[in-house]
Design an enzyme around this catalytic site. Sequence first.
Site, PDB file in Angstrom:
ATOM      1  N   ASN A 113     -10.273  -0.340   1.062  1.00  0.00           N
ATOM      2  CA  ASN A 113      -8.821  -0.232   0.947  1.00  0.00           C
ATOM      3  C   ASN A 113      -8.396  -0.704  -0.458  1.00  0.00           C
ATOM      4  OD1 ASN A 113      -6.068  -0.579   1.044  1.00  0.00           O
ATOM      5  ND2 ASN A 113      -6.049  -1.581   3.041  1.00  0.00           N
ATOM      6  N   CYS A 171       0.822  -1.223   0.000  1.00  0.00           N
ATOM      7  CA  CYS A 171       0.000   0.000   0.000  1.00  0.00           C
ATOM      8  C   CYS A 171       0.853   1.270   0.000  1.00  0.00           C
ATOM      9  CB  CYS A 171      -0.935   0.008   1.200  1.00  0.00           C
ATOM     10  SG  CYS A 171      -1.893  -1.504   1.343  1.00  0.00           S
ATOM     11  N   HIS A 181      -3.104   7.000   3.025  1.00  0.00           N
ATOM     12  CA  HIS A 181      -3.582   5.706   2.526  1.00  0.00           C
ATOM     13  C   HIS A 181      -4.919   5.412   3.201  1.00  0.00           C
ATOM     14  CE1 HIS A 181      -4.072   1.596   1.633  1.00  0.00           C
ATOM     15  NE2 HIS A 181      -3.609   1.118   2.773  1.00  0.00           N
TER      16      HIS A 181
HETATM   17  O1  UT7 Z   1      -3.287  -1.555   3.886  1.00  0.00           O
HETATM   18  C1  UT7 Z   1      -3.076  -2.254   5.073  1.00  0.00           C
HETATM   19  C2  UT7 Z   1      -4.164  -3.272   5.207  1.00  0.00           C
HETATM   20  N1  UT7 Z   1      -4.580  -3.679   6.491  1.00  0.00           N
HETATM   21  C3  UT7 Z   1      -5.080  -2.872   7.461  1.00  0.00           C
HETATM   22  O2  UT7 Z   1      -5.075  -1.680   7.392  1.00  0.00           O
HETATM   23  C4  UT7 Z   1      -5.674  -3.586   8.647  1.00  0.00           C
HETATM   24  C5  UT7 Z   1      -5.490  -2.847   9.941  1.00  0.00           C
HETATM   25  N2  UT7 Z   1      -6.386  -3.428  10.977  1.00  0.00           N
HETATM   26  C6  UT7 Z   1      -7.682  -3.100  11.021  1.00  0.00           C
HETATM   27  O3  UT7 Z   1      -8.156  -2.264  10.289  1.00  0.00           O
HETATM   28  C7  UT7 Z   1      -8.510  -3.749  12.109  1.00  0.00           C
HETATM   29  O4  UT7 Z   1      -7.673  -4.501  12.962  1.00  0.00           O
HETATM   30  C8  UT7 Z   1      -9.639  -4.662  11.560  1.00  0.00           C
HETATM   31  C9  UT7 Z   1     -10.688  -3.810  10.871  1.00  0.00           C
HETATM   32  C10 UT7 Z   1      -9.079  -5.662  10.578  1.00  0.00           C
HETATM   33  C11 UT7 Z   1     -10.310  -5.414  12.687  1.00  0.00           C
HETATM   34  O5  UT7 Z   1     -10.837  -4.488  13.626  1.00  0.00           O
HETATM   35  P1  UT7 Z   1     -10.523  -4.682  15.183  1.00  0.00           P
HETATM   36  O6  UT7 Z   1     -11.209  -3.601  15.883  1.00  0.00           O
HETATM   37  O7  UT7 Z   1      -9.022  -4.750  15.335  1.00  0.00           O
HETATM   38  O8  UT7 Z   1     -11.220  -6.053  15.484  1.00  0.00           O
HETATM   39  P2  UT7 Z   1     -10.578  -7.384  16.063  1.00  0.00           P
HETATM   40  O9  UT7 Z   1      -9.764  -8.080  15.047  1.00  0.00           O
HETATM   41  O10 UT7 Z   1      -9.939  -7.063  17.373  1.00  0.00           O
HETATM   42  O11 UT7 Z   1     -11.880  -8.266  16.311  1.00  0.00           O
HETATM   43  C12 UT7 Z   1     -12.851  -7.910  17.295  1.00  0.00           C
HETATM   44  C13 UT7 Z   1     -14.011  -8.889  17.194  1.00  0.00           C
HETATM   45  C14 UT7 Z   1     -13.556 -10.341  17.135  1.00  0.00           C
HETATM   46  O12 UT7 Z   1     -14.513 -11.103  17.881  1.00  0.00           O
HETATM   47  P3  UT7 Z   1     -14.164 -11.626  19.364  1.00  0.00           P
HETATM   48  O13 UT7 Z   1     -12.943 -12.482  19.183  1.00  0.00           O
HETATM   49  O14 UT7 Z   1     -13.897 -10.385  20.140  1.00  0.00           O
HETATM   50  O15 UT7 Z   1     -15.408 -12.368  19.731  1.00  0.00           O
HETATM   51  C15 UT7 Z   1     -13.665 -10.696  15.692  1.00  0.00           C
HETATM   52  O16 UT7 Z   1     -13.909 -12.065  15.468  1.00  0.00           O
HETATM   53  O17 UT7 Z   1     -14.737  -8.652  15.994  1.00  0.00           O
HETATM   54  C16 UT7 Z   1     -14.857  -9.873  15.251  1.00  0.00           C
HETATM   55  N3  UT7 Z   1     -14.837  -9.570  13.842  1.00  0.00           N
HETATM   56  C17 UT7 Z   1     -15.959  -9.282  13.143  1.00  0.00           C
HETATM   57  N4  UT7 Z   1     -17.245  -9.199  13.482  1.00  0.00           N
HETATM   58  C18 UT7 Z   1     -18.136  -8.862  12.524  1.00  0.00           C
HETATM   59  C19 UT7 Z   1     -13.763  -9.487  13.009  1.00  0.00           C
HETATM   60  N5  UT7 Z   1     -14.175  -9.165  11.770  1.00  0.00           N
HETATM   61  C20 UT7 Z   1     -15.512  -9.025  11.836  1.00  0.00           C
HETATM   62  C21 UT7 Z   1     -16.496  -8.691  10.869  1.00  0.00           C
HETATM   63  N6  UT7 Z   1     -17.775  -8.608  11.263  1.00  0.00           N
HETATM   64  N7  UT7 Z   1     -16.177  -8.433   9.583  1.00  0.00           N
END
Ligand code: UT7
Length: 367
Positions: free
Chosen positions: A283, A113, A253
Site C-alpha cells: 500500500n 490514500c 487504491h
Molecule cells: O489505505 C488504507 C490502509 N489500511 C487498510 O487498507 C487496512 C484495511 N484492513 C486490512 O487490510 C485487514 O484488516 C488487515 C490486513 C490489516 C488484517 O487482516 P484481517 O483479516 O482483518 O485480520 P485480523 O486483524 O482480523 O487478524 C486476524 C488474526 C489475529 O489473530 P487472532 O487474534 O485471531 O489470534 C491477528 O493477531 O491474524 C493475526 N495477525 C497476523 N498474523 C500473522 C494480524 N496481523 C498478522 C500478521 N501475521 N502480519
Amino acid sequence: MPYAHITGWGMAVPEKVLTNDDLSRMIDTNDEWIRDHTGIRERHVACENEFPSTLAVAAAVKALQVANLKPTDIDLIICSTSSPEHIFPATACLIQDQLGASRAGAFDLSAACTGFIFAMNMAAQSIRSGSIKNALVIGAETLTRFVDWNDRNTCILFGDGAGAFVLQASDQPGGVLSAVMHSDGSGGDSLSLPAGGSRLPANEATVHEGKHYIHMDGRAVFRFATRVMGHAAKEALELAGLTTDDVQWIIPHQANYRIIETAAKYLKLPLDRFVINVDRYGNTSTASIPIATVEAIEKGLIKNGDKIVFVGFGAGLTWGALAADWTGPLPTERRVHPESYRTWARVRSWLRRLARLIEGLIWGRES
Ligand code: UT7
C-alpha cells in the site's frame, strides 16, 4: 470551457525491496498469512537519502517528458502526501524548487490514500475554470518512516513510492469527466498518526508510547473500504453519464486484494477489468493509483479512447472516485528534455539562496 486532459505520467519507487520472507525474520508473521489476508508479496522501502520530494521529482520528470513540457510550463503543482517532509514548508514547494518549475504555485493536499483523486479533481477544476493551463499532480509517500516495525498489523502493509500526472487544458473533448469526493471525520480514529501535530506535539512521552507511528483498527478500515469503494466508482460513472459497460479499466487504491475483490463484486465486473499491482508494491497510499496507472500504460493495457475510473479510500475517513476519458499526450512538434532543466534548477536555487543571504547582510548593516 477547456477540458482537462491527462497528457503525461511517470512513477518512481525506491530500489530496496522488502519481501514477506524478510518481514518474517523481523516479526511474528509469514508469507502465507500476508498473501492470504492482503495479496501483498513485497514492497519498496525508501533508504536514508530517499524522500517524498526526490521520488516525486523522478516521477515528475518522466511525466513532463511524456507530455513534452518544460518545468517552466507548469502553472500549478499539487503534491498529495500523508508523509510530508515537514509540517511546513510544503513538500510541493521542495518539488517545485528541485524541478525548476519557477512559474508554478505549489501546495500539499492531505486526504490520505484518497488524496490523488482529490488533487486530480482540484487541478482539473482549475483548468476547467480557465485559471491555469498546465498542472502537475503528484502522489508521493515514504510512509514506512512512520511504521512501527514491531506492529505486525501495520508494518506488513505499507510501501514507498511516487506517481505523477500532467494535466493540460485543451479544447478537444476528453480528459477528466467527473469526480466525487467524500469524507467522514467521525471515523478519523480508525487510522491515524496521533503525535507530531499541534494537538500532541512530539515529546519524550509520545515517542515512548509510540504515538508517532501509524495506528490502525484494520478490521474497521476494512469494513469501511468494502462499503464505499464500489459505490463511489458508480457515483463517478453516473455523474459522467456512463455505465460499467462503457469502462475499460477500474484503477483502485491498492491497499488489499480482498477489498478490490469486494468492489468488483459490487460493480458486477470481472477482476480482470481492475488494474492490480498490490502484490509488488504493498500500500503506497496516495501514490498507489498513479503507480498502477503508469504500469498499466507501460504494459500496453490502457489505450487512447479508453474510459477509466480511479477509485480510492483512506484515513480521514475519505473516499472518492474520478472518471476519465484517456486521450494521451496532446499533439505537438516540440521535443523537450525536462531532465536537462534540473541542473539549471539547482544553479538558480543556489543563486536565489545567495541573493537572500546578501539581502540579509545589507539589511543587517543598514538597521
Ligand atoms: O489505505 C488504507 C490502509 N489500511 C487498510 O487498507 C487496512 C484495511 N484492513 C486490512 O487490510 C485487514 O484488516 C488487515 C490486513 C490489516 C488484517 O487482516 P484481517 O483479516 O482483518 O485480520 P485480523 O486483524 O482480523 O487478524 C486476524 C488474526 C489475529 O489473530 P487472532 O487474534 O485471531 O489470534 C491477528 O493477531 O491474524 C493475526 N495477525 C497476523 N498474523 C500473522 C494480524 N496481523 C498478522 C500478521 N501475521 N502480519
